[in-house]
Scaffold this motif. Sequence first.
Motif, PDB file in Angstrom:
ATOM      1  N   ALA A   1      31.204 -85.201 -48.265  1.00 52.93           N
ATOM      2  CA  ALA A   1      30.981 -84.219 -48.323  1.00 52.93           C
ATOM      3  C   ALA A   1      29.038 -83.469 -48.649  1.00 52.93           C
ATOM      4  CB  ALA A   1      32.112 -83.099 -49.349  1.00 52.93           C
ATOM      5  N   VAL A   2      29.173 -82.233 -48.015  1.00 50.25           N
ATOM      6  CA  VAL A   2      27.642 -81.858 -47.726  1.00 50.25           C
ATOM      7  C   VAL A   2      26.781 -81.336 -49.641  1.00 50.25           C
ATOM      8  CG1 VAL A   2      26.215 -79.138 -47.502  1.00 50.25           C
ATOM      9  CG2 VAL A   2      28.386 -79.915 -45.870  1.00 50.25           C
ATOM     10  N   ASN A   3      27.293 -80.929 -50.603  1.00 55.21           N
ATOM     11  CA  ASN A   3      27.211 -81.406 -51.647  1.00 55.21           C
ATOM     12  C   ASN A   3      26.547 -82.826 -52.263  1.00 55.21           C
ATOM     13  OD1 ASN A   3      30.335 -81.309 -52.134  1.00 55.21           O
ATOM     14  ND2 ASN A   3      29.537 -81.830 -54.010  1.00 55.21           N
ATOM     15  N   GLN A   4      27.314 -83.753 -51.803  1.00 57.12           N
ATOM     16  CA  GLN A   4      26.985 -85.005 -52.181  1.00 57.12           C
ATOM     17  C   GLN A   4      26.031 -85.452 -51.745  1.00 57.12           C
ATOM     18  OE1 GLN A   4      31.344 -86.535 -50.731  1.00 57.12           O
ATOM     19  NE2 GLN A   4      31.973 -85.659 -52.234  1.00 57.12           N
ATOM     20  N   VAL A   5      26.054 -85.373 -49.863  1.00 59.90           N
ATOM     21  CA  VAL A   5      24.737 -85.613 -49.333  1.00 59.90           C
ATOM     22  C   VAL A   5      23.353 -85.001 -50.180  1.00 59.90           C
ATOM     23  CG1 VAL A   5      23.714 -85.877 -47.057  1.00 59.90           C
ATOM     24  CG2 VAL A   5      25.878 -85.407 -47.185  1.00 59.90           C
TER      25      VAL A   5
ATOM     26  N   ARG B   1      28.448 -75.326 -54.998  1.00 59.04           N
ATOM     27  CA  ARG B   1      28.289 -76.748 -56.136  1.00 59.04           C
ATOM     28  C   ARG B   1      26.739 -77.139 -55.656  1.00 59.04           C
ATOM     29  NH1 ARG B   1      33.088 -79.124 -54.340  1.00 59.04           N
ATOM     30  NH2 ARG B   1      34.970 -78.557 -55.362  1.00 59.04           N
ATOM     31  N   LEU B   2      25.980 -76.994 -54.858  1.00 60.53           N
ATOM     32  CA  LEU B   2      25.015 -78.011 -54.521  1.00 60.53           C
ATOM     33  C   LEU B   2      23.681 -76.987 -55.319  1.00 60.53           C
ATOM     34  CD1 LEU B   2      23.048 -76.937 -52.151  1.00 60.53           C
ATOM     35  CD2 LEU B   2      24.867 -78.034 -51.165  1.00 60.53           C
ATOM     36  N   TYR B   3      23.905 -75.708 -55.554  1.00 61.46           N
ATOM     37  CA  TYR B   3      22.638 -74.947 -55.419  1.00 61.46           C
ATOM     38  C   TYR B   3      22.983 -75.139 -57.946  1.00 61.46           C
ATOM     39  CZ  TYR B   3      20.259 -71.176 -57.050  1.00 61.46           C
ATOM     40  OH  TYR B   3      19.629 -69.258 -58.003  1.00 61.46           O
ATOM     41  N   GLY B   4      24.069 -75.152 -58.484  1.00 59.62           N
ATOM     42  CA  GLY B   4      24.355 -75.463 -59.675  1.00 59.62           C
ATOM     43  C   GLY B   4      23.708 -76.625 -60.077  1.00 59.62           C
ATOM     44  N   SER B   5      23.474 -78.098 -58.558  1.00 60.53           N
ATOM     45  CA  SER B   5      22.921 -79.313 -58.806  1.00 60.53           C
ATOM     46  C   SER B   5      21.454 -79.014 -58.846  1.00 60.53           C
ATOM     47  CB  SER B   5      22.786 -80.229 -58.333  1.00 60.53           C
ATOM     48  OG  SER B   5      24.291 -80.591 -57.989  1.00 60.53           O
ATOM     49  N   ASN B   6      20.678 -78.168 -58.224  1.00 62.77           N
ATOM     50  CA  ASN B   6      19.331 -78.110 -57.982  1.00 62.77           C
ATOM     51  C   ASN B   6      18.503 -77.566 -59.062  1.00 62.77           C
ATOM     52  OD1 ASN B   6      17.387 -78.807 -56.147  1.00 62.77           O
ATOM     53  ND2 ASN B   6      17.678 -76.465 -55.628  1.00 62.77           N
ATOM     54  N   ARG B   7      20.172 -76.600 -59.613  1.00 66.82           N
ATOM     55  CA  ARG B   7      18.946 -75.779 -61.092  1.00 66.82           C
ATOM     56  C   ARG B   7      19.275 -76.983 -62.427  1.00 66.82           C
ATOM     57  NH1 ARG B   7      21.405 -70.327 -62.787  1.00 66.82           N
ATOM     58  NH2 ARG B   7      22.248 -71.266 -64.338  1.00 66.82           N
ATOM     59  N   ARG B   8      19.188 -78.050 -62.043  1.00 65.17           N
ATOM     60  CA  ARG B   8      19.509 -79.235 -63.258  1.00 65.17           C
ATOM     61  C   ARG B   8      18.491 -80.172 -62.784  1.00 65.17           C
ATOM     62  NH1 ARG B   8      25.751 -77.846 -63.009  1.00 65.17           N
ATOM     63  NH2 ARG B   8      25.891 -79.645 -61.374  1.00 65.17           N
ATOM     64  N   VAL B   9      18.301 -80.497 -61.797  1.00 64.79           N
ATOM     65  CA  VAL B   9      17.163 -81.415 -61.845  1.00 64.79           C
ATOM     66  C   VAL B   9      15.678 -80.606 -62.075  1.00 64.79           C
ATOM     67  CG1 VAL B   9      18.376 -82.548 -60.374  1.00 64.79           C
ATOM     68  CG2 VAL B   9      17.159 -81.385 -59.235  1.00 64.79           C
ATOM     69  N   ASP B  10      14.829 -81.574 -62.304  1.00 62.85           N
ATOM     70  CA  ASP B  10      13.688 -81.403 -62.586  1.00 62.85           C
ATOM     71  C   ASP B  10      12.547 -81.230 -61.342  1.00 62.85           C
ATOM     72  OD1 ASP B  10      12.922 -83.441 -62.417  1.00 62.85           O
ATOM     73  OD2 ASP B  10      12.211 -84.312 -64.308  1.00 62.85           O
TER      74      ASP B  10
END
Length: 337
Positions: free
Chosen positions: A300-304, A175-184
């Motif tokens: 959770a890790v991805n929330q942080v 999930r955190l990898y997915g978030s990272n891909r979406r931010v600029d």
Amino acid sequence: MADALPMKPEYEYQTVEETADPEKDIHSTAHHNGEDRTKLKHPPMAEALPMQPEYEIQEIPETAHQEKYIQCSADRNGEDYSKPKRPPRSERKRQRHAEMIQRQKEMRKRKKLERKERIREQGQDAGSEPSLSREEMRKRCEEGMKTGQIICIDCSLEQHMSDKEKGKLAMQVGRLYGSNRRVDNPAHIYLTGVNKGGQLYSELVKKNSGFENYLIEVEEKSHIELFPLERVVYLSPDSNNLLEDVDPGKIYVIGGLVDESVKKHITLSQAEGAAVTTARLPIVENMVRTEVDSPSQVLAVNQVFDILINYSHTKDWKNALAVGVPRRKGFIVENGS
Ligand SMILES: C[S@@+](CC[C@H](N)C(=O)[O-])C[C@H]1O[C@@H](n2cnc3c(N)ncnc32)[C@H](O)[C@@H]1O
């Protein structure tokens, strides 16, 4: 009896037949102010019964509807007519199971909505463009690997987790990898202290398709071996230090832990033991408590991770925390987010 009543009630008198015990056959139904104060020696049903049943006369509660409360226990051939029949045990079990499934379904639905909402907000707040092509996302992540904020996930804590928790951590990394891909402004993600022969690594591969091609660093070395100590900040909910800002020159480490039954101080004691600076997120400083019974600042890790990348873009804790802290944790930003 009529004399005792304050208003004149309507009585229906039924013929009293002469029997051996005349007391048993008296039916008098009194309708008084709409209330039925029947005093039955036995109800009409008795006439249909082949054998003379035994009746118990019980007091009729004033407030209750008569039909509901008259308990006439007719013990006829061992059958009890007084109580509605309870469904059989198997039926009750089936019902309880169906209720539990329903509750779980609702919880999953709520979590999914919360996640969608977070992603949507993050898309707006962290300046991402949700319609970016895969190629563009990849380019940005490659750029993030050169210049982005370094964030490590400490994967050396496997021994503190069950297999199920390791599976969950693997999904949080996805999930955190997915978030990272979406931010600029993607971060430069490191998985540190990875044991490639271990259960966590195989979960990472199993739960995240294409994991081997992720634009992240997968390191067997620890954050202390990889970076100068003075640049490392280990994030821990138990720390006494407040994270006031996210400094691009620092390395932020998130403990790779999923603790379903919270095991306090694991990361704090490890970090302090290695003389690493620790810090907690400024949740209480920027959020207010809700009615939730047991609020928790353990995220959770991805929330942080989401909070860190959002803050590094917006420099606004309230905004970043509103995105990353789910309502069920018992904290909201005052404007209601
Ligand atoms: C599920 S938490 C694990 C908490 C665990 N009891 C511990 O000892 O760290 C996973 C990681 O997220 C980070 N984290 C969670 N909540 C945090 C908070 N409020 N402040 C700082 N870091 C937090 C920490 O790095 C933590 O190790």
